[in-house]
Design a protein around this motif. Sequence first.
Motif, short mmCIF file in Angstrom:
data_model
loop_
_atom_site.label_atom_id
_atom_site.label_comp_id
_atom_site.label_asym_id
_atom_site.label_seq_id
_atom_site.Cartn_x
_atom_site.Cartn_y
_atom_site.Cartn_z
N SER A 1 0.82 -1.20 0.00
CA SER A 1 0.00 0.00 0.00
C SER A 1 0.86 1.26 0.00
CB SER A 1 -0.94 0.00 1.20
OG SER A 1 -0.20 -0.07 2.39
N ASP B 1 -6.22 -12.29 -8.05
CA ASP B 1 -6.92 -11.59 -6.98
C ASP B 1 -6.05 -11.49 -5.73
OD1 ASP B 1 -9.12 -11.27 -8.64
OD2 ASP B 1 -10.24 -12.94 -7.75
N LEU B 2 -5.38 -12.58 -5.39
CA LEU B 2 -4.51 -12.58 -4.22
C LEU B 2 -3.34 -11.63 -4.43
CD1 LEU B 2 -4.52 -16.38 -3.41
CD2 LEU B 2 -5.64 -14.55 -2.12
N THR C 1 -4.53 -8.14 -3.91
CA THR C 1 -4.73 -7.87 -2.49
C THR C 1 -3.43 -7.38 -1.87
OG1 THR C 1 -6.50 -9.51 -2.30
CG2 THR C 1 -5.35 -8.93 -0.28
N VAL C 2 -2.33 -8.04 -2.22
CA VAL C 2 -1.01 -7.65 -1.71
C VAL C 2 -0.54 -6.36 -2.36
CG1 VAL C 2 1.42 -8.33 -1.58
CG2 VAL C 2 -0.37 -10.03 -1.19
N ASN D 1 -5.08 -3.87 0.05
CA ASN D 1 -6.51 -3.78 0.29
C ASN D 1 -7.12 -5.16 0.16
OD1 ASN D 1 -9.30 -3.42 0.00
ND2 ASN D 1 -9.09 -1.54 -1.17
N MET D 2 -7.77 -5.64 1.19
CA MET D 2 -8.36 -6.98 1.17
C MET D 2 -9.48 -7.11 0.14
SD MET D 2 -6.60 -8.85 3.11
CE MET D 2 -7.62 -10.29 3.28
N ASN D 3 -10.03 -6.01 -0.33
CA ASN D 3 -11.11 -6.06 -1.32
C ASN D 3 -10.61 -5.94 -2.75
OD1 ASN D 3 -13.18 -6.27 0.65
ND2 ASN D 3 -12.99 -4.08 1.04
N ASN E 1 -9.00 -6.81 -6.37
CA ASN E 1 -9.00 -8.00 -7.22
C ASN E 1 -8.47 -7.66 -8.60
OD1 ASN E 1 -11.17 -6.59 -8.26
ND2 ASN E 1 -12.71 -8.05 -7.62
#
Length: 100
Positions: free
Chosen positions: A50, A72-73, A76-77, A81-83, A85
Amino acid sequence: KMGACQTVVPNVFCCGAKSCTGDNLCETRTGEVSQCSLPPDAGVTPDAGSKADGGTAAGCATRSCKLGLAGDLYCTVACGNMNANCVASASSGSGAHCAP
């Protein structure tokens, strides 16, 4: 991490290893995360993902990815952000990118 690969679910491969094929998620010896099919310099550091793009939607969207769970994983990295994709680009033929 940091010089040694770890077994996790889903599988994370060692980037550059013969077993690292397709769009699977991989980790470099320096702890960066990428996808096997992406260029070697496409990796991001998980705890700085981030920070690398300032956490902005525009910075996240500049990251190329491969569609699917591994993409998607990776996003996330990469986006911190966990949302986040991996989504198909709006313009045809331009691949896919991360979206926050």
